[in-house]
Write a protein that holds these residues in place. Sequence first.
Motif, PDB file in Angstrom:
ATOM      1  N   ALA A   1       0.076  11.836  -1.988  1.00  0.00           N
ATOM      2  CA  ALA A   1      -0.189  12.609  -2.963  1.00  0.00           C
ATOM      3  C   ALA A   1      -0.981  13.323  -3.596  1.00  0.00           C
ATOM      4  CB  ALA A   1       0.682  12.090  -4.236  1.00  0.00           C
ATOM      5  N   THR A   2      -0.815  14.702  -3.781  1.00  0.00           N
ATOM      6  CA  THR A   2      -2.534  15.231  -4.502  1.00  0.00           C
ATOM      7  C   THR A   2      -2.907  15.310  -5.620  1.00  0.00           C
ATOM      8  OG1 THR A   2      -1.664  17.355  -4.318  1.00  0.00           O
ATOM      9  CG2 THR A   2      -2.296  17.233  -2.519  1.00  0.00           C
ATOM     10  N   ASP A   3      -1.702  14.776  -6.681  1.00  0.00           N
ATOM     11  CA  ASP A   3      -1.557  14.597  -7.744  1.00  0.00           C
ATOM     12  C   ASP A   3      -2.130  13.215  -8.554  1.00  0.00           C
ATOM     13  OD1 ASP A   3      -1.020  15.074 -10.957  1.00  0.00           O
ATOM     14  OD2 ASP A   3      -0.340  17.040 -10.760  1.00  0.00           O
TER      15      ASP A   3
ATOM     16  N   MET B   1       0.509  -0.936  -0.047  1.00  0.00           N
ATOM     17  CA  MET B   1      -0.113  -0.073  -0.007  1.00  0.00           C
ATOM     18  C   MET B   1       0.931   1.530  -0.136  1.00  0.00           C
ATOM     19  SD  MET B   1      -2.973  -1.661   2.658  1.00  0.00           S
ATOM     20  CE  MET B   1      -3.430  -0.461   2.570  1.00  0.00           C
ATOM     21  N   GLN B   2       1.550   1.920  -1.048  1.00  0.00           N
ATOM     22  CA  GLN B   2       1.953   2.523  -1.327  1.00  0.00           C
ATOM     23  C   GLN B   2       2.221   4.382  -1.112  1.00  0.00           C
ATOM     24  OE1 GLN B   2       5.436   2.135  -1.298  1.00  0.00           O
ATOM     25  NE2 GLN B   2       5.948   3.916  -0.788  1.00  0.00           N
ATOM     26  N   VAL B   3       0.411   4.468  -2.179  1.00  0.00           N
ATOM     27  CA  VAL B   3       0.458   5.982  -2.129  1.00  0.00           C
ATOM     28  C   VAL B   3      -1.080   5.801  -2.216  1.00  0.00           C
ATOM     29  CG1 VAL B   3       0.455   7.838  -3.461  1.00  0.00           C
ATOM     30  CG2 VAL B   3       2.307   6.099  -3.718  1.00  0.00           C
ATOM     31  N   LEU B   4      -1.486   6.904  -1.773  1.00  0.00           N
ATOM     32  CA  LEU B   4      -2.655   7.361  -1.120  1.00  0.00           C
ATOM     33  C   LEU B   4      -3.204   8.694  -1.899  1.00  0.00           C
ATOM     34  CD1 LEU B   4      -6.001   6.499  -0.403  1.00  0.00           C
ATOM     35  CD2 LEU B   4      -5.243   7.640   1.829  1.00  0.00           C
ATOM     36  N   VAL B   5      -3.804   9.126  -2.557  1.00  0.00           N
ATOM     37  CA  VAL B   5      -3.490  10.443  -3.509  1.00  0.00           C
ATOM     38  C   VAL B   5      -5.369  10.709  -3.497  1.00  0.00           C
ATOM     39  CG1 VAL B   5      -4.042  10.710  -5.931  1.00  0.00           C
ATOM     40  CG2 VAL B   5      -2.628   9.636  -5.268  1.00  0.00           C
ATOM     41  N   GLY B   6      -5.436  11.680  -2.981  1.00  0.00           N
ATOM     42  CA  GLY B   6      -6.935  12.892  -2.650  1.00  0.00           C
ATOM     43  C   GLY B   6      -6.337  13.956  -2.919  1.00  0.00           C
ATOM     44  N   ARG B   7      -7.761  14.951  -3.528  1.00  0.00           N
ATOM     45  CA  ARG B   7      -7.056  16.682  -3.941  1.00  0.00           C
ATOM     46  C   ARG B   7      -6.696  17.411  -2.754  1.00  0.00           C
ATOM     47  NH1 ARG B   7     -12.101  17.959  -7.043  1.00  0.00           N
ATOM     48  NH2 ARG B   7     -12.783  16.160  -5.521  1.00  0.00           N
TER      49      ARG B   7
ATOM     50  N   ALA C   1      -4.586  17.806   0.775  1.00  0.00           N
ATOM     51  CA  ALA C   1      -3.753  17.153   1.425  1.00  0.00           C
ATOM     52  C   ALA C   1      -3.853  16.849   3.119  1.00  0.00           C
ATOM     53  CB  ALA C   1      -2.311  17.956   1.452  1.00  0.00           C
ATOM     54  N   GLU C   2      -4.465  17.205   4.039  1.00  0.00           N
ATOM     55  CA  GLU C   2      -4.709  17.338   4.733  1.00  0.00           C
ATOM     56  C   GLU C   2      -5.294  16.087   5.228  1.00  0.00           C
ATOM     57  OE1 GLU C   2      -6.120  19.378   9.748  1.00  0.00           O
ATOM     58  OE2 GLU C   2      -5.778  20.470   7.294  1.00  0.00           O
ATOM     59  N   ALA C   3      -6.711  15.741   4.820  1.00  0.00           N
ATOM     60  CA  ALA C   3      -7.433  14.703   4.482  1.00  0.00           C
ATOM     61  C   ALA C   3      -7.142  13.536   4.092  1.00  0.00           C
ATOM     62  CB  ALA C   3      -9.111  15.012   4.028  1.00  0.00           C
ATOM     63  N   VAL C   4      -5.920  13.515   3.263  1.00  0.00           N
ATOM     64  CA  VAL C   4      -5.640  12.319   2.379  1.00  0.00           C
ATOM     65  C   VAL C   4      -4.672  11.862   3.441  1.00  0.00           C
ATOM     66  CG1 VAL C   4      -3.864  12.834   0.845  1.00  0.00           C
ATOM     67  CG2 VAL C   4      -5.197  10.954   0.753  1.00  0.00           C
TER      68      VAL C   4
ATOM     69  N   ALA D   1      -4.644   8.287   5.105  1.00  0.00           N
ATOM     70  CA  ALA D   1      -3.062   7.268   5.426  1.00  0.00           C
ATOM     71  C   ALA D   1      -3.550   6.988   5.902  1.00  0.00           C
ATOM     72  CB  ALA D   1      -2.465   7.688   4.344  1.00  0.00           C
ATOM     73  N   THR D   2      -3.339   7.648   7.249  1.00  0.00           N
ATOM     74  CA  THR D   2      -2.360   6.684   8.399  1.00  0.00           C
ATOM     75  C   THR D   2      -3.144   5.570   8.703  1.00  0.00           C
ATOM     76  OG1 THR D   2      -1.515   9.520   8.930  1.00  0.00           O
ATOM     77  CG2 THR D   2      -1.942   7.923  10.836  1.00  0.00           C
ATOM     78  N   LYS D   3      -4.494   6.317   8.625  1.00  0.00           N
ATOM     79  CA  LYS D   3      -5.932   5.274   9.306  1.00  0.00           C
ATOM     80  C   LYS D   3      -6.077   3.743   8.601  1.00  0.00           C
ATOM     81  CE  LYS D   3     -10.856   5.053  10.470  1.00  0.00           C
ATOM     82  NZ  LYS D   3     -12.074   6.469  10.522  1.00  0.00           N
ATOM     83  N   TRP D   4      -5.375   4.398   7.326  1.00  0.00           N
ATOM     84  CA  TRP D   4      -5.851   2.300   6.102  1.00  0.00           C
ATOM     85  C   TRP D   4      -4.339   2.477   6.291  1.00  0.00           C
ATOM     86  CZ3 TRP D   4      -9.095   6.181   2.759  1.00  0.00           C
ATOM     87  CH2 TRP D   4     -10.437   6.079   3.719  1.00  0.00           C
TER      88      TRP D   4
END
Length: 389
Positions: A64-66, A40-46, A48-51, A55-58
């Motif tokens: 990343a945001t892009d 589970m390398q990268v979680l992406v969302g627009r 930054a704080e929410a993603v 990522a920490t939770k899951w």
Amino acid sequence: MSEKRHLKVAMIGYGFMGAAHSQGWRVAPRFFELDAQPDMQVLVGRNAEAVADAATKWGWAETATDWREVIARDDIDIVDIVTPGGSHAEIAIAALNAGKHVLCEKPLANSVEEAELMAVAANAAAKNGVISMLGHTYRRLPATTLARDLVAAGKIGEIHQVRACYLQDWLTDPETPLVWRLQKDLAGSGALGDIGAHIIDLSEYITGSHLVEVSGTMETIIKQRPVLESTAGLGGTGGAEMGDVTVDDVALFTGRYDSGVLGSFEATRFATGRKNGLRIEISGSLGAISFDLERLNELQFFDATAPAETQGFTTILVTEPEHPYIAAWWPAGHMLGYEHGFSHQAKDFVDAVTSGTPASPSFDDGVHVQRVLAAVEESSNARSAWTTI
């Protein structure tokens, strides 16, 4: 003993399905013997704080945001798409063209045209060993897979009729905000595409037949809802401003399969008191099978060849090691839950990638479902008796 190959996963999106897919990626390699380790390398969302919080939770290693930058990375092997349907085509096609294996949530796209472009890209990428798969996890429940196997083995004989429905009630409150699932430009359609796609795919998976024509009607029951103050995810707080609901709340339709069999379908988010009631019953010349998602460890089986005095639907508790997927889990009789389907999905996808064999359901299967959805909508708009797929 050589170290396992590692497959680095980038997941784009982090809402409800993000949590479910994360569970699948995290758990599958710990219970199933996989030929490669999904990381589970990268979680992406627009946002930054929410993603980062997600990522920490899951359990994702970084964020990343892009998504474009992530897809361009040489170290990413798999792209998992759990965003709203309006972005599926752009992301999937870019990922496939970049040589990434792609898992995409259902429905495949918001239109037949987008879905067809995705399938073209997937078929072209497949020539270079790139695997693509559509995320219909209800195919991967032990009970529904067993149902498919029983039908294929002729246990219910010649199929006479199919009845399928998906009943939810989360929109019955008129104060429920105008979330993205109620906006056609983001969701493509309402109950029809969101939950109707499931019963279309599951009915075809179990029967082995494909719908070729439909006759349907759709209705939007509550036509305006409070506009969200924040449009991130499914949450948010409704404000005083009202916005138009541009998708259906209820879809009812009849379908005919290529075998000539008739099926009836209902997809609604206004079935008061029903929370997640996916139900399918298939009647045949020698018996019948019946499944209810709210009792997902059970399959009902009727044997019409049994003596009349002992006939009746039998409950098969699908928890034995002989049942599909079960051997990897708990001792016999112990239950599985909703989240296990996502572990089975991750397992099957990794197996396809490591073996180089086509995954199912394919993007071509997704195109077909998209055509069924479009035909139901066309039939409803035209008030026509039948629309050919």
